[in-house]
Write an enzyme that holds these catalytic residues in place. Structure first.
Site, PDB file in Angstrom:
ATOM      1  CG  HIS A 109     -10.456   2.459   1.618  1.00 23.16           C
ATOM      2  ND1 HIS A 109     -10.638   1.089   1.573  1.00 23.16           N
ATOM      3  CD2 HIS A 109      -9.243   2.655   2.186  1.00 23.16           C
ATOM      4  CE1 HIS A 109      -9.575   0.491   2.087  1.00 23.16           C
ATOM      5  NE2 HIS A 109      -8.711   1.413   2.466  1.00 23.16           N
ATOM      6  CB  SER A 116      -0.908   0.011   1.230  1.00 26.61           C
ATOM      7  OG  SER A 116      -1.524   1.270   1.410  1.00 26.61           O
ATOM      8  CB  SER A 117       0.525   4.513  -1.689  1.00 25.58           C
ATOM      9  OG  SER A 117      -0.826   4.814  -1.369  1.00 25.58           O
ATOM     10  CB  CYS A 118      -0.780   3.808   3.827  1.00 23.31           C
ATOM     11  SG  CYS A 118      -0.634   2.113   4.410  1.00 23.31           S
ATOM     12  CE1 TYR A 153      -3.727  -2.852   5.354  1.00 15.50           C
ATOM     13  CE2 TYR A 153      -2.940  -0.879   4.232  1.00 15.50           C
ATOM     14  CZ  TYR A 153      -3.481  -2.146   4.191  1.00 15.50           C
ATOM     15  OH  TYR A 153      -3.781  -2.711   2.976  1.00 15.50           O
ATOM     16  CE  LYS A 163      -1.105  -4.621   3.281  1.00 12.81           C
ATOM     17  NZ  LYS A 163      -1.356  -5.948   2.657  1.00 12.81           N
TER      18      LYS A 163
END
Length: 309
Positions: free
Chosen positions: A178, A105-107, A134, A138
């Site tokens: 989301h 994820s880009s998070c 989260y 990842k």
């Protein structure tokens, strides 16, 4: 004989779009439900892989949600996602599955990293606090893929880093959704209740990059067919973003809502911007096909046909 692919998270938004894609018929896709295969149980997972002998594993399962869910359940977002990632990766390695696509994820990019976000910026700064758990999970699976491939180059364990996703089979609940599915439900309800105003968290100026989920499924099949030349870590996105208020206005236009927007400045908004760099993606030779307006229309149609029916 068709290539056997093990897909985790087959009932989620990403997994469902992969299964429903036209190219799925070219493969034998195993997509056990969580009741059939508990990814938190390492032994069961290793036994399943040993018995079915997949040639490729796609790990798309996970505990997901928006800002509210991440804030309310950080332990679950960290522990369950990290454990699932570690289990599926190590079980695959132990059973000598040579190819693995890990969904990240880009998070996991630093909150103050320069946009567009480069794949090499992982762990180069502090994470955004609203989804730190989260993100940590990842980062762990992404790094483990790198370590496995580094120790033995015959293992091609690679990570896809998508921008935010939305589309059919999404979660439209207020608790776990989301932004885009949550806003679709919020504005749909506001229209039906003849509400004059819809609340937006923050000033609406934060920018986000959202891609239609059917496009990420298309990317996966492209990646499967071009796996050897796929980079170790690759961003998958649009190369452009929109402000939160722009998403609200586009969704309102699609739904036909004529009310106004209020800004709740007491609510968190997350990172100011999350635009991922698409240089590696362009060099890999793939690009998205679905415009934001078309994706919103298709997602709202799905919401009306399948969620609100």
């Amino acid at each position: 004989m068709k290539k056997i692919i093990l897909l985790t998270g087959g009932s989620g938004m990403v997994g469902s779009n992969i299964i429903k894609h036209n190219f799925s018929q070219n493969y034998k896709i195993l997509s056990p439900t969580s009741s059939d295969l508990n990814l938190l149980n390492y032994k069961d997972l290793e036994d399943y892989i040993k018995f079915n002998k997949p040639e490729l594993v796609i790990h798309a399962a996970g505990i997901v949600g928006g800002i509210k869910a991440n804030i309310n359940y950080p332990v679950k977002f960290l522990v369950d996602n990290m454990q699932m990632g570690l289990n599926i990766l190590m079980a695959s390695k132990t059973q000598k599955v040579k190819k693995f696509i890990n969904f990240s994820s880009s998070c996991m990019y630093p909150k103050n990293a320069r946009n567009p976000l480069l794949e090499d910026s992982i762990l180069k700064g502090e994470l955004e606090s609203t989804n730190e758990g989260y993100a940590l999970s990842k980062i762990t699976s992404t790094r483990l893929c790198e370590y496995i491939s580094r120790e033995d180059s015959s293992f091609l364990y690679k990570t896809v880093i998508p921008c935010n996703l939305y589309g059919k089979y999404d979660d439209f609940s207020y608790e776990n959704s989301h932004m885009i599915p949550g806003v679709i439900k919020k504005i749909h309800d506001a229209k039906n209740k003849n509400l004059e105003f819809v609340n937006i968290w923050g000033d609406g100026l934060a920018r986000r990059e959202f891609m239609y989920a059917a496009d990420i499924a298309d990317f996966i099949y492209y990646a499967v067919e071009n796996f050897n030349k796929m980079p170790q870590n690759i961003n998958v996105g649009l190369g452009l973003d929109y402000s939160i208020i722009e998403y609200y206005k586009i969704i309102a236009d699609v739904i036909g809502y004529k009310g106004k927007f209020n800004h709740d400045m007491t609510k968190p908004t997350g990172m100011n911007r999350k635009l991922i760099d698409d240089k590696r993606l362009n060099e890999f030779g793939w690009s998205h096909q679905t415009s934001l307006e078309t994706g919103i229309k298709e997602t709202y149609k799905y919401f009306l046909d399948e969620v609100k029916k």
